[in-house]
Motif scaffolding. Sequence first.
Motif, mmCIF file in Angstrom:
data_model
loop_
_atom_site.group_PDB
_atom_site.id
_atom_site.type_symbol
_atom_site.label_atom_id
_atom_site.label_comp_id
_atom_site.label_asym_id
_atom_site.label_seq_id
_atom_site.Cartn_x
_atom_site.Cartn_y
_atom_site.Cartn_z
ATOM 1 N N GLY A 187 25.840 -74.279 -56.826
ATOM 2 C CA GLY A 187 25.574 -73.366 -55.959
ATOM 3 C C GLY A 187 26.563 -72.670 -55.028
ATOM 4 O O GLY A 187 26.570 -71.374 -55.035
ATOM 5 N N ALA A 188 27.497 -73.554 -54.427
ATOM 6 C CA ALA A 188 28.447 -73.102 -53.783
ATOM 7 C C ALA A 188 29.742 -72.646 -54.597
ATOM 8 O O ALA A 188 30.432 -71.945 -54.453
ATOM 9 N N HIS A 189 29.510 -73.205 -55.957
ATOM 10 C CA HIS A 189 30.566 -72.904 -56.835
ATOM 11 C C HIS A 189 30.019 -72.482 -58.238
ATOM 12 O O HIS A 189 29.004 -72.858 -58.573
ATOM 13 N N ASP A 190 30.592 -71.659 -59.168
ATOM 14 C CA ASP A 190 30.231 -71.212 -60.164
ATOM 15 C C ASP A 190 30.240 -72.371 -61.472
ATOM 16 O O ASP A 190 29.423 -72.362 -62.199
ATOM 17 N N PHE A 191 31.384 -72.910 -61.184
ATOM 18 C CA PHE A 191 31.420 -74.286 -62.152
ATOM 19 C C PHE A 191 32.406 -75.283 -61.534
ATOM 20 O O PHE A 191 33.178 -74.867 -60.674
ATOM 21 N N VAL A 192 32.116 -76.448 -62.206
ATOM 22 C CA VAL A 192 33.197 -77.712 -61.470
ATOM 23 C C VAL A 192 33.829 -78.361 -62.466
ATOM 24 O O VAL A 192 33.211 -78.115 -63.785
ATOM 25 N N SER A 193 34.794 -79.185 -62.448
ATOM 26 C CA SER A 193 35.516 -79.787 -63.501
ATOM 27 C C SER A 193 36.259 -80.969 -62.869
ATOM 28 O O SER A 193 36.419 -81.123 -61.788
ATOM 29 N N ARG A 194 36.719 -81.908 -63.972
ATOM 30 C CA ARG A 194 37.809 -82.856 -63.568
ATOM 31 C C ARG A 194 38.606 -82.852 -64.800
ATOM 32 O O ARG A 194 38.303 -82.445 -66.100
#
Length: 265
Positions: A187-194
Amino acid sequence: MRSVRVPIFQIDAFSSRRFAGNPAAVVLLDDFPDDALMQAVAAENNLSETAFVAPDAAGELRLRWFTPLVEVALCGHATLAAAAVLLDHVGQRRDTVVFHTASGPLSVHREDGGFRMDLPARTVTAGPTPPALSAALGTVPIECAVDGANYLALLATAADVASLVPDLGAVARLDRTGVVVTAPGDGAHDFVSRYFAPAKGIAEDPVTGGAHCALVPFWAAKTGRSTFLARQASARGGELACRLVGDRVHLRGSCALYLEGHIEL
């Protein structure tokens, strides 16, 4: 042999505050010493990357990056850190710097209270998920792709990315040097990653500019968009404003100075 005293900085990249983002060391040189010495300095620093900056005969700035184990062809966060040192902490304040690197010329510009890097986009090719990758991650990705050096694994949710506990020994034995895991944002970000790269001496990289050279075109192809706000969900964490511009990726982030000193070479 007589030692030489040279400046070193440690910068927390992709963060506006200390003790977050990705720490990188930046060593300023008159010329590059032997590769073995730079590798030894990077191992001594024991950070994901140490950036070495030196002018060439024409006065152009050369930039090289070393993990604790190997030299790499591109490092985003250490490029950002090197730019922050040169633009804010050394000599006369200015707004742009260009580094000549193994990945071509990389420019960094002051923008919106931070810095914007112009990096080469990576070609992302979809393919079957190797059983060894699923075993190393402890889960079967929804999709798998490669960007050349790395696997890129798509998971279902941001929570899946955050809770992942891979077998790092198994990751190190894969036929690619790193693994990027990603999912739609929360919601706050378009995508996440590691990003995990134990074969290069990096168990988990806190915030990885180079990985976003693949993530941005990957998510652009999925969404039809060209701009994103991304978060790397490591323990330290970091936020990147991203834009796909043709075959280039623009990444914007802030930097915080942690350390300034000298080392003996």
